[in-house]
Design a protein around this motif. Structure first.
Motif, PDB file in Angstrom:
ATOM      1  N   GLU A  67       0.797  -1.251  -0.068  1.00  0.00           N
ATOM      2  CA  GLU A  67      -0.039  -0.060  -0.011  1.00  0.00           C
ATOM      3  C   GLU A  67       1.001   1.249  -0.056  1.00  0.00           C
ATOM      4  OE1 GLU A  67      -3.541   2.245   2.784  1.00  0.00           O
ATOM      5  OE2 GLU A  67      -2.905   0.070   3.145  1.00  0.00           O
ATOM      6  N   ILE A  68       1.932   1.388   0.705  1.00  0.00           N
ATOM      7  CA  ILE A  68       2.804   2.261   0.899  1.00  0.00           C
ATOM      8  C   ILE A  68       3.512   2.612  -0.636  1.00  0.00           C
ATOM      9  CG2 ILE A  68       4.838   3.170   1.833  1.00  0.00           C
ATOM     10  CD1 ILE A  68       4.136   2.099   4.671  1.00  0.00           C
ATOM     11  N   MET A  69       3.925   1.507  -1.233  1.00  0.00           N
ATOM     12  CA  MET A  69       4.729   1.517  -2.537  1.00  0.00           C
ATOM     13  C   MET A  69       3.628   2.077  -3.475  1.00  0.00           C
ATOM     14  SD  MET A  69       6.492  -2.022  -2.446  1.00  0.00           S
ATOM     15  CE  MET A  69       7.820  -2.640  -0.998  1.00  0.00           C
ATOM     16  N   TYR A  70       2.262   1.554  -3.266  1.00  0.00           N
ATOM     17  CA  TYR A  70       1.207   2.496  -4.173  1.00  0.00           C
ATOM     18  C   TYR A  70       1.221   3.954  -4.179  1.00  0.00           C
ATOM     19  CZ  TYR A  70      -3.329   3.925  -5.900  1.00  0.00           C
ATOM     20  OH  TYR A  70      -4.180   4.468  -6.457  1.00  0.00           O
ATOM     21  N   TYR A  71       0.991   4.464  -2.878  1.00  0.00           N
ATOM     22  CA  TYR A  71       1.250   5.629  -2.749  1.00  0.00           C
ATOM     23  C   TYR A  71       2.429   6.560  -3.192  1.00  0.00           C
ATOM     24  CZ  TYR A  71      -2.648   5.673   0.878  1.00  0.00           C
ATOM     25  OH  TYR A  71      -3.763   5.533   1.281  1.00  0.00           O
ATOM     26  N   VAL A  72       3.679   6.098  -3.082  1.00  0.00           N
ATOM     27  CA  VAL A  72       4.717   6.512  -3.567  1.00  0.00           C
ATOM     28  C   VAL A  72       5.010   6.496  -4.993  1.00  0.00           C
ATOM     29  CG1 VAL A  72       7.370   6.165  -3.652  1.00  0.00           C
ATOM     30  CG2 VAL A  72       6.195   5.716  -1.498  1.00  0.00           C
ATOM     31  N   ASN A  73       4.383   5.363  -5.641  1.00  0.00           N
ATOM     32  CA  ASN A  73       4.126   5.526  -7.187  1.00  0.00           C
ATOM     33  C   ASN A  73       3.167   6.274  -7.518  1.00  0.00           C
ATOM     34  OD1 ASN A  73       6.168   3.464  -7.435  1.00  0.00           O
ATOM     35  ND2 ASN A  73       4.865   1.635  -7.207  1.00  0.00           N
ATOM     36  N   ALA A  74       2.147   6.446  -6.908  1.00  0.00           N
ATOM     37  CA  ALA A  74       1.176   7.312  -7.610  1.00  0.00           C
ATOM     38  C   ALA A  74       1.517   9.137  -7.232  1.00  0.00           C
ATOM     39  CB  ALA A  74      -0.276   7.072  -6.724  1.00  0.00           C
TER      40      ALA A  74
END
Length: 315
Positions: A263-270
């Motif tokens: 989930e954190i990686m999703y935020y970072v990519n977005a």
């Protein structure tokens, strides 16, 4: 409801049904169990969502577990810190009076509407709901209302953002604190590039005492908090080196925290403006102080505590 509050509500960039809904709150006209019993309507006095307390507006919108979770995960729970909570209409009137951003005004009203809608699902349709679905519906509805309100969308587009890169970026320090076998807490401090304190948030996590899990949940909370505040270009500094290395390597292989890492990686990519960096404990002292203070407040509700004033007195 005074004239100034009514004019502000009437001119707000929110759908008409939301204006009526807020008007009902201000005038204690919502048909909660408390209001119906006062009118001699034979209903059960308990909150139909959690059954933990009588259904007053104060419980429904502030103290019910669903309400607390929505306020917390939306990243807006800090907005009401220091405001009187004895009566919810007064709390909401003063909270909305402090809000200058049309988008944030709409987000608060949207959150209250989701709470009310979820309550009505239980009462009138006998439906049960999952919290992740409720959060998705909150975000989807907010985005829909923004898209239908050109004024809010335009103002959001023109809202100032922190410049990307270097030392000109806003800093959010975060840290977790754990009392093994008991409970845990987190601390976050939003600071100017010159390290001046802007906002401080401390909160408690019950039933979690795994230090790695706690640190990761605090980081996720810090990211959501910044995004909800509109701070999209921010350097998030923490002292959990193992976790930060995993995130920077995009390594989500972990039985304990894999889902949260993803989930954190999703935020970072977005959001390319998010920069997660490791700093030593000494350089992360302010967030550590807030986390320890939130831990010491257990079992009291830390959201009532003025962490910013307390931290300023320690600096």
């Amino acid at each position: 409801m005074d004239r100034a509050s009514w004019i502000r509500l009437w001119n707000a960039d929110i759908p008409p049904k939301l204006k009526v809904f807020v008007w009902q709150i201000f005038n204690r006209a919502l048909p909660t169990s408390e209001a119906l019993i006062a009118k001699k309507v034979p209903v059960h006095p308990r909150c139909p969502v959690c059954w933990e307390s009588a259904e007053t507006m104060e419980h429904l919108f502030l103290d019910c577990p669903v309400a607390r979770a929505l306020w917390g995960f939306s990243g807006m729970e800090h907005l009401g810190e220091g405001l009187p909570r004895q009566t919810f209409p007064l709390f909401l009137k003063r909270l909305l009076g402090l809000i200058q951003s049309p988008g944030l005004f709409m987000a608060i009203v949207c959150l209250l509407w989701r709470i009310w809608r979820s309550r009505n699902w239980v009462v009138f349709e006998g439906k049960q709901f999952g919290f992740p679905a409720l959060m998705r519906q909150f975000h989807q509805q907010y985005e829909e209302w923004v898209s239908l309100s050109p004024a809010v969308g335009a103002r959001q587009a023109r809202s100032p953002r922190v410049s990307v890169g270097g030392d000109s970026r806003v800093v959010c320090m975060w840290d977790g604190a754990t009392k093994l076998g008991s409970h845990s807490a987190g601390g976050m401090v939003l600071m100017t590039p010159a390290r001046g304190i802007m906002l401080v948030k401390g909160y408690q996590l019950q039933g979690i005492d795994d230090p790695m899990v706690v640190e990761l949940l605090v980081l996720r909370e810090a990211i959501v908090w910044c995004l909800e505040l509109g701070v999209v270009d921010v350097r998030l500094e923490g002292d959990a080196k193992v976790l930060i290395d995993k995130i920077n390597r995009a390594d989500a292989r972990s039985n304990r925290v894999g889902a949260v890492l993803e989930e954190i990686m999703y935020y970072v990519n977005a959001h390319p403006g998010l920069d997660i960096r490791f700093v030593g404990r000494r350089n992360n002292r302010v967030a550590h102080l807030v986390a320890r203070k939130a831990l010491s407040l257990y079992p009291a509700m830390s959201r009532y505590f003025d962490f910013r004033a307390w931290l300023s007195s320690r600096m």
